[in-house]
Design a protein around this motif. Structure first.
Motif, PDB file in Angstrom:
ATOM      1  N   LEU A  56      30.688  26.108   4.175  1.00 54.72           N
ATOM      2  CA  LEU A  56      31.942  26.362   4.993  1.00 54.72           C
ATOM      3  C   LEU A  56      33.173  26.332   4.233  1.00 54.72           C
ATOM      4  N   ASN A  57      32.971  26.092   2.873  1.00 54.04           N
ATOM      5  CA  ASN A  57      34.183  26.088   2.040  1.00 54.04           C
ATOM      6  C   ASN A  57      35.258  27.270   2.357  1.00 54.04           C
ATOM      7  N   GLY A  58      36.493  26.784   2.530  1.00 53.92           N
ATOM      8  CA  GLY A  58      37.328  27.895   2.991  1.00 53.92           C
ATOM      9  C   GLY A  58      37.721  27.882   4.649  1.00 53.92           C
ATOM     10  N   GLU A  59      36.651  27.152   5.310  1.00 53.85           N
ATOM     11  CA  GLU A  59      36.976  27.160   6.841  1.00 53.85           C
ATOM     12  C   GLU A  59      37.645  25.961   7.088  1.00 53.85           C
ATOM     13  N   LYS A  60      37.970  25.816   8.503  1.00 49.37           N
ATOM     14  CA  LYS A  60      38.632  24.483   8.920  1.00 49.37           C
ATOM     15  C   LYS A  60      37.337  23.525   9.516  1.00 49.37           C
ATOM     16  N   VAL A  61      36.349  23.274   8.742  1.00 47.45           N
ATOM     17  CA  VAL A  61      35.330  22.522   9.235  1.00 47.45           C
ATOM     18  C   VAL A  61      35.149  21.548   8.063  1.00 47.45           C
ATOM     19  N   ARG A  62      35.648  20.230   8.072  1.00 45.10           N
ATOM     20  CA  ARG A  62      35.222  19.327   7.018  1.00 45.10           C
ATOM     21  C   ARG A  62      33.472  18.722   7.157  1.00 45.10           C
ATOM     22  N   VAL A  63      32.937  18.553   6.036  1.00 44.86           N
ATOM     23  CA  VAL A  63      31.794  18.008   6.127  1.00 44.86           C
ATOM     24  C   VAL A  63      31.794  16.621   5.399  1.00 44.86           C
ATOM     25  N   ILE A  64      31.271  15.832   6.237  1.00 45.67           N
ATOM     26  CA  ILE A  64      31.519  14.089   5.554  1.00 45.67           C
ATOM     27  C   ILE A  64      30.074  13.481   5.692  1.00 45.67           C
ATOM     28  N   GLU A  65      29.857  12.596   4.651  1.00 40.64           N
ATOM     29  CA  GLU A  65      28.844  12.019   4.688  1.00 40.64           C
ATOM     30  C   GLU A  65      28.922  10.402   4.456  1.00 40.64           C
ATOM     31  N   ILE A  66      28.675   9.715   5.302  1.00 42.88           N
ATOM     32  CA  ILE A  66      28.680   8.176   5.334  1.00 42.88           C
ATOM     33  C   ILE A  66      27.228   7.656   5.034  1.00 42.88           C
ATOM     34  N   ALA A  67      27.238   6.783   3.862  1.00 38.86           N
ATOM     35  CA  ALA A  67      25.597   6.279   3.510  1.00 38.86           C
ATOM     36  C   ALA A  67      25.787   4.925   3.617  1.00 38.86           C
ATOM     37  N   PRO A  68      25.309   4.307   4.675  1.00 38.62           N
ATOM     38  CA  PRO A  68      25.598   2.663   4.892  1.00 38.62           C
ATOM     39  C   PRO A  68      24.095   2.160   3.953  1.00 38.62           C
ATOM     40  N   ASP A  70      34.833  18.902  12.386  1.00 39.25           N
ATOM     41  CA  ASP A  70      34.239  17.960  11.342  1.00 39.25           C
ATOM     42  C   ASP A  70      32.489  17.705  11.832  1.00 39.25           C
ATOM     43  N   LEU A  71      31.832  17.897  10.647  1.00 45.89           N
ATOM     44  CA  LEU A  71      30.474  17.536  10.700  1.00 45.89           C
ATOM     45  C   LEU A  71      30.152  16.430   9.738  1.00 45.89           C
ATOM     46  N   LEU A  72      29.917  15.128  10.590  1.00 41.46           N
ATOM     47  CA  LEU A  72      29.688  13.977   9.840  1.00 41.46           C
ATOM     48  C   LEU A  72      28.452  13.316  10.055  1.00 41.46           C
ATOM     49  N   PHE A  73      27.627  13.251   9.030  1.00 44.79           N
ATOM     50  CA  PHE A  73      26.355  12.621   8.823  1.00 44.79           C
ATOM     51  C   PHE A  73      26.157  11.392   8.286  1.00 44.79           C
ATOM     52  N   VAL A  74      25.681  10.520   9.270  1.00 47.63           N
ATOM     53  CA  VAL A  74      25.312   9.153   8.899  1.00 47.63           C
ATOM     54  C   VAL A  74      23.894   9.079   7.872  1.00 47.63           C
ATOM     55  N   THR A  75      23.753   9.068   6.885  1.00 44.69           N
ATOM     56  CA  THR A  75      22.614   9.064   6.089  1.00 44.69           C
ATOM     57  C   THR A  75      22.461   7.584   5.891  1.00 44.69           C
ATOM     58  N   SER A  76      22.165   7.387   4.517  1.00 37.00           N
ATOM     59  CA  SER A  76      21.718   6.287   4.026  1.00 37.00           C
ATOM     60  C   SER A  76      21.622   6.108   2.455  1.00 37.00           C
ATOM     61  N   VAL A  77      22.086   4.754   1.888  1.00 33.12           N
ATOM     62  CA  VAL A  77      21.520   4.823   0.467  1.00 33.12           C
ATOM     63  C   VAL A  77      20.244   5.156   0.098  1.00 33.12           C
ATOM     64  N   ALA A  78      19.508   5.043   0.932  1.00 32.96           N
ATOM     65  CA  ALA A  78      17.926   5.381   0.982  1.00 32.96           C
ATOM     66  C   ALA A  78      17.998   6.926   0.574  1.00 32.96           C
ATOM     67  N   GLY A  79      18.868   7.655   0.666  1.00 30.43           N
ATOM     68  CA  GLY A  79      18.939   9.187   0.539  1.00 30.43           C
ATOM     69  C   GLY A  79      19.503   9.262  -0.973  1.00 30.43           C
ATOM     70  N   ASP A 125      31.194  -2.207  11.556  1.00 37.17           N
ATOM     71  CA  ASP A 125      31.631  -1.911  10.290  1.00 37.17           C
ATOM     72  C   ASP A 125      31.652  -0.611   9.891  1.00 37.17           C
ATOM     73  N   CYS A 126      30.351  -0.138  10.250  1.00 37.69           N
ATOM     74  CA  CYS A 126      30.013   1.422   9.903  1.00 37.69           C
ATOM     75  C   CYS A 126      30.965   2.436  10.981  1.00 37.69           C
ATOM     76  N   ALA A 127      31.119   2.058  12.017  1.00 40.79           N
ATOM     77  CA  ALA A 127      32.095   2.812  13.062  1.00 40.79           C
ATOM     78  C   ALA A 127      33.483   2.820  12.580  1.00 40.79           C
ATOM     79  N   ASP A 128      33.879   1.502  11.907  1.00 37.25           N
ATOM     80  CA  ASP A 128      35.102   1.527  11.349  1.00 37.25           C
ATOM     81  C   ASP A 128      35.322   2.702  10.411  1.00 37.25           C
ATOM     82  N   VAL A 129      34.546   2.719   9.566  1.00 40.32           N
ATOM     83  CA  VAL A 129      34.474   3.897   8.401  1.00 40.32           C
ATOM     84  C   VAL A 129      34.330   5.186   9.053  1.00 40.32           C
ATOM     85  N   ILE A 130      33.677   5.275   9.982  1.00 39.98           N
ATOM     86  CA  ILE A 130      33.415   6.683  10.603  1.00 39.98           C
ATOM     87  C   ILE A 130      34.716   7.136  11.085  1.00 39.98           C
TER      88      ILE A 130
END
Length: 264
Positions: free
Chosen positions: A179-191, A142-151, A225-230
């Motif tokens: 990475l489509n087709g590989e076993k790596v998810r890409v997740i974005e959480i935008a607080p 998993d690649l998880l990016f904590v971005t922002s609504v500012a993005g 709260d953000c850690a719960d979502v992550i």
């Protein structure tokens, strides 16, 4: 007389493993704490060694002082992760970054813009490039990016941070395609609005100004709260990919639209 069948040998599933950047405070620290509580093996990294040592004493996680804007520092991170996790890694949680200043674009402090781009975008690219082989090797990465609504939403005084977080958002989007087709998810959480001890203070450089950001706002989000979502995103079955989750306090309708009440 026949003997009873042997009891099955108990086996345990190896703990999932994660690197969390920006773990010395705020969302990064809360995420490291939560993942350890969830049973993950965590390598928490940030620039401030003393803060990390406090986190290690509290949670039992592994820690390493790392500057994501430095090639040499990230190379040391790769070496330590390989040592701990045998060349396999399940998640990288990108939290390192942050905002600097609220000047309008016409008065932009380009040094601040450069620092924001270096930490939010190039830092995330540098760590991703370095640790992607270990994520691929795990078969459950998993690649998880904590971005922002500012993005995603511009607002007055936010142009530098808007640009940096938009860049990180596009990095995540491009990686998901690559990475489509590989076993790596890409997740974005935008607080949206999250009240932590340092984010607004670092951005504004003044405690009174930082406190004023949250004046009258009923229950801004917390780092927990953000850690719960992550945690939910990372622990979901691996065929379930949360591409983009926007999370705000109820009081916030948009990056620049926040309900404020006297006496709150």
């Amino acid at each position: 007389m026949t003997s009873a069948p042997a009891a099955p040998i108990a086996t345990s599933t190896p703990a999932l493993t994660a690197v969390v950047t920006g773990a010395s405070s705020g969302i990064g620290r809360a995420t490291a704490q939560r993942l350890v509580a969830d049973g993950w093996r965590v390598l928490a990294v940030a620039r401030r060694r003393e803060r990390l040592e406090e986190l290690a004493a509290e949670t039992g996680c592994e820690v390493l002082a790392v500057d994501v804007t430095s090639d040499d520092s990230v190379a040391a991170l790769v070496e330590r992760a390989e040592e701990l996790f045998d060349g396999s890694l399940n998640a990288v949680v990108h939290v390192a970054g942050g905002a600097l200043g609220v000047e309008p674009a016409a008065e932009a402090d380009l040094e601040k813009w450069q620092r924001m781009y270096d930490s939010n975008v190039l830092g995330a690219v540098r760590v991703t490039r370095a640790l992607l082989p270990a994520l691929r090797a795990s078969g459950r990465g998993d690649l998880l990016f904590v971005t922002s609504v500012a993005g995603h939403e511009a607002y007055p005084g936010g142009s530098g941070y808007n640009a940096a977080k938009a860049g990180e958002h596009m990095l995540a989007a491009a990686l998901r395609l690559e990475l489509n087709g590989e076993k790596v998810r890409v997740i974005e959480i935008a607080p949206g609005m999250v009240r932590t001890e340092e984010f607004s203070l670092v951005r504004l450089g003044d405690q009174e100004a930082a406190d004023a950001v949250y004046d009258g706002v009923e229950q801004p989000l917390t780092a927990e709260d953000c850690a719960d979502v992550i945690s939910y995103a990372l622990n979901a079955p691996h065929h379930v990919n949360l591409d983009l989750v926007t999370v705000r306090p109820l009081a916030q309708a948009a990056a620049h639209r926040v309900a404020r009440h006297q006496g709150v």
